[in-house]
Design an enzyme around this catalytic site. Sequence first.
Site, PDB file in Angstrom:
ATOM      1  N   ASP A 168       0.854  -1.197   0.000  1.00 50.33           N
ATOM      2  CA  ASP A 168       0.000   0.000   0.000  1.00 50.33           C
ATOM      3  C   ASP A 168       0.886   1.242   0.000  1.00 50.33           C
ATOM      4  OD1 ASP A 168      -2.324   1.510   0.021  1.00 50.33           O
ATOM      5  OD2 ASP A 168      -2.644   1.342   2.174  1.00 50.33           O
ATOM      6  N   ASP A 195       2.859   2.517   7.697  1.00 55.64           N
ATOM      7  CA  ASP A 195       1.573   1.856   7.420  1.00 55.64           C
ATOM      8  C   ASP A 195       1.730   0.506   6.719  1.00 55.64           C
ATOM      9  OD1 ASP A 195      -1.113   1.463   7.373  1.00 55.64           O
ATOM     10  OD2 ASP A 195      -1.584   3.092   5.999  1.00 55.64           O
TER      11      ASP A 195
HETATM   12  N1  LIG Z   1       5.279   7.039  13.184  1.00 55.97           N
HETATM   13  C1  LIG Z   1       4.583   8.098  12.790  1.00 55.97           C
HETATM   14  N2  LIG Z   1       5.089   9.346  12.945  1.00 55.97           N
HETATM   15  C2  LIG Z   1       4.382  10.435  12.555  1.00 55.97           C
HETATM   16  N3  LIG Z   1       3.159  10.388  12.015  1.00 55.97           N
HETATM   17  C3  LIG Z   1       2.593   9.168  11.837  1.00 55.97           C
HETATM   18  C4  LIG Z   1       3.277   7.981  12.211  1.00 55.97           C
HETATM   19  N4  LIG Z   1       2.478   6.924  11.918  1.00 55.97           N
HETATM   20  C5  LIG Z   1       1.359   7.447  11.395  1.00 55.97           C
HETATM   21  N5  LIG Z   1       1.412   8.790  11.322  1.00 55.97           N
HETATM   22  C6  LIG Z   1       0.356   9.699  10.817  1.00 55.97           C
HETATM   23  O1  LIG Z   1      -0.894   9.073  10.944  1.00 55.97           O
HETATM   24  C7  LIG Z   1      -1.487   8.855   9.663  1.00 55.97           C
HETATM   25  C8  LIG Z   1      -2.209   7.509   9.634  1.00 55.97           C
HETATM   26  O2  LIG Z   1      -1.278   6.471   9.870  1.00 55.97           O
HETATM   27  P1  LIG Z   1      -1.331   5.118   9.009  1.00 55.97           P
HETATM   28  O3  LIG Z   1      -1.210   5.442   7.563  1.00 55.97           O
HETATM   29  O4  LIG Z   1      -0.327   4.191   9.578  1.00 55.97           O
HETATM   30  O5  LIG Z   1      -2.785   4.583   9.371  1.00 55.97           O
HETATM   31  P2  LIG Z   1      -4.050   4.327   8.449  1.00 55.97           P
HETATM   32  O6  LIG Z   1      -5.158   3.939   9.313  1.00 55.97           O
HETATM   33  O7  LIG Z   1      -3.685   3.432   7.350  1.00 55.97           O
HETATM   34  O8  LIG Z   1      -4.374   5.712   7.851  1.00 55.97           O
HETATM   35  P3  LIG Z   1      -4.844   6.007   6.351  1.00 55.97           P
HETATM   36  O9  LIG Z   1      -6.191   5.387   6.209  1.00 55.97           O
HETATM   37  O10 LIG Z   1      -4.860   7.509   6.339  1.00 55.97           O
HETATM   38  O11 LIG Z   1      -3.840   5.375   5.449  1.00 55.97           O
HETATM   39  C9  LIG Z   1      -0.349   8.972   8.680  1.00 55.97           C
HETATM   40  O12 LIG Z   1      -0.771   9.439   7.423  1.00 55.97           O
HETATM   41  C10 LIG Z   1       0.576   9.969   9.341  1.00 55.97           C
HETATM   42  O13 LIG Z   1       0.173  11.277   9.056  1.00 55.97           O
HETATM   43 MG   LIG Z   2      -2.075   5.050   5.829  1.00 52.91          MG
END
Ligand SMILES: Nc1ncnc2c1ncn2[C@@H]1O[C@H](COP(=O)(O)OP(=O)(O)OP(=O)(O)O)[C@@H](O)[C@H]1O
Ligand SMILES: [Mg+2]
Length: 291
Positions: A168, A195
């Site tokens: 992804d 992610d």
């Molecule tokens: N380790 C990290 N440090 C800083 N920001 C983070 C971190 N992990 C996640 N984020 C923030 O949180 C958001 C969502 O995290 P992630 O993509 O892992 O989850 P998700 O549920 O898949 O979200 P999405 O549906 O937006 O893809 C990221 O786009 C980022 O902005």
């Molecule tokens: Mg994400």
Amino acid sequence: MKAPPRLQSLIEEGLIDTVVRQLMSGKEAMVFVVRSGERTLCAKIYKEATNRSFRQAVDYTENRKVKNSRSARAIAKGSKFGRQEQETAWQSAEVDALYRLADAGVRVPQPYNFCDGVLLMELVTDANGDAAPRLNDVAFTREQALAHHATLVAEVVRMLCAGVVHGDLSEFNILLAHQPSSDGAAGVDVPVVIDLPQAVDAAGNNHAHRMLLRDVANLRDFFGQFAPALLTTHYGPEIWNLYQAGLLSNDTVLTGHYERSKAAVDVGGLMREIDDARAEDAARRLRMLSH
Ligand SMILES: Nc1ncnc2c1ncn2[C@@H]1O[C@H](COP(=O)(O)OP(=O)(O)OP(=O)(O)O)[C@@H](O)[C@H]1O
Ligand SMILES: [Mg+2]
């Protein structure tokens, strides 16, 4: 802020002290900035499977080999125990991938803990120490786009050499971190991949090839907006071909060009060869007859 219920148990166990603020509520997770002693960390709370998209559920069930056969049977039957097992396996997939990739030298957030469906990891930060932006939130010059694209293609290769396909990868799942320089100079921006719950095993998964091609195409299309020359590159198939042939390493020099093997696609040429052979055979027979 007041800690959400799902983070309460981590506070009680002393893993975190306070919850600073909520960063995001995405498709699969809610993400918070938290304090733990001197450190500011990131806490990712996974949502229940029912709140995730169907595509992910399908990819997940098709893709993942569950090692424990009791779990595998329960998942196949869709029982309550099965759903719980599947849930745990899905969530720990991201932790497993983070450890594996960090070990392989891929720029990912350092994982610290995984407890009650919450992943505690390094907060990726910008130059001010705030949560870093996603690539999608940043505009690039042509040179920056070319440099980041090259870095990320190399990261994809590194992941594949470690046996992992992200699955992804896009401008929404890559953050632009600020890396201070050690000698007091300005420091640099480096992309950090996040992610990973849907990451798959490159060798043992039917979808790995398709996922890798899509990941690399997403990089091309995103950075191609800033550096159009990238739009005609074909790093994905080139990488996969080398990987399949056992020729891919972290140091492999890639061209971005890809020509399918002549034998596979040059049907016209093959037909001409067959025709030539037939003609030759016919000529031989004629000669034999005439003698
Ligand atoms: N380790 C990290 N440090 C800083 N920001 C983070 C971190 N992990 C996640 N984020 C923030 O949180 C958001 C969502 O995290 P992630 O993509 O892992 O989850 P998700 O549920 O898949 O979200 P999405 O549906 O937006 O893809 C990221 O786009 C980022 O902005
Ligand atoms: Mg994400």
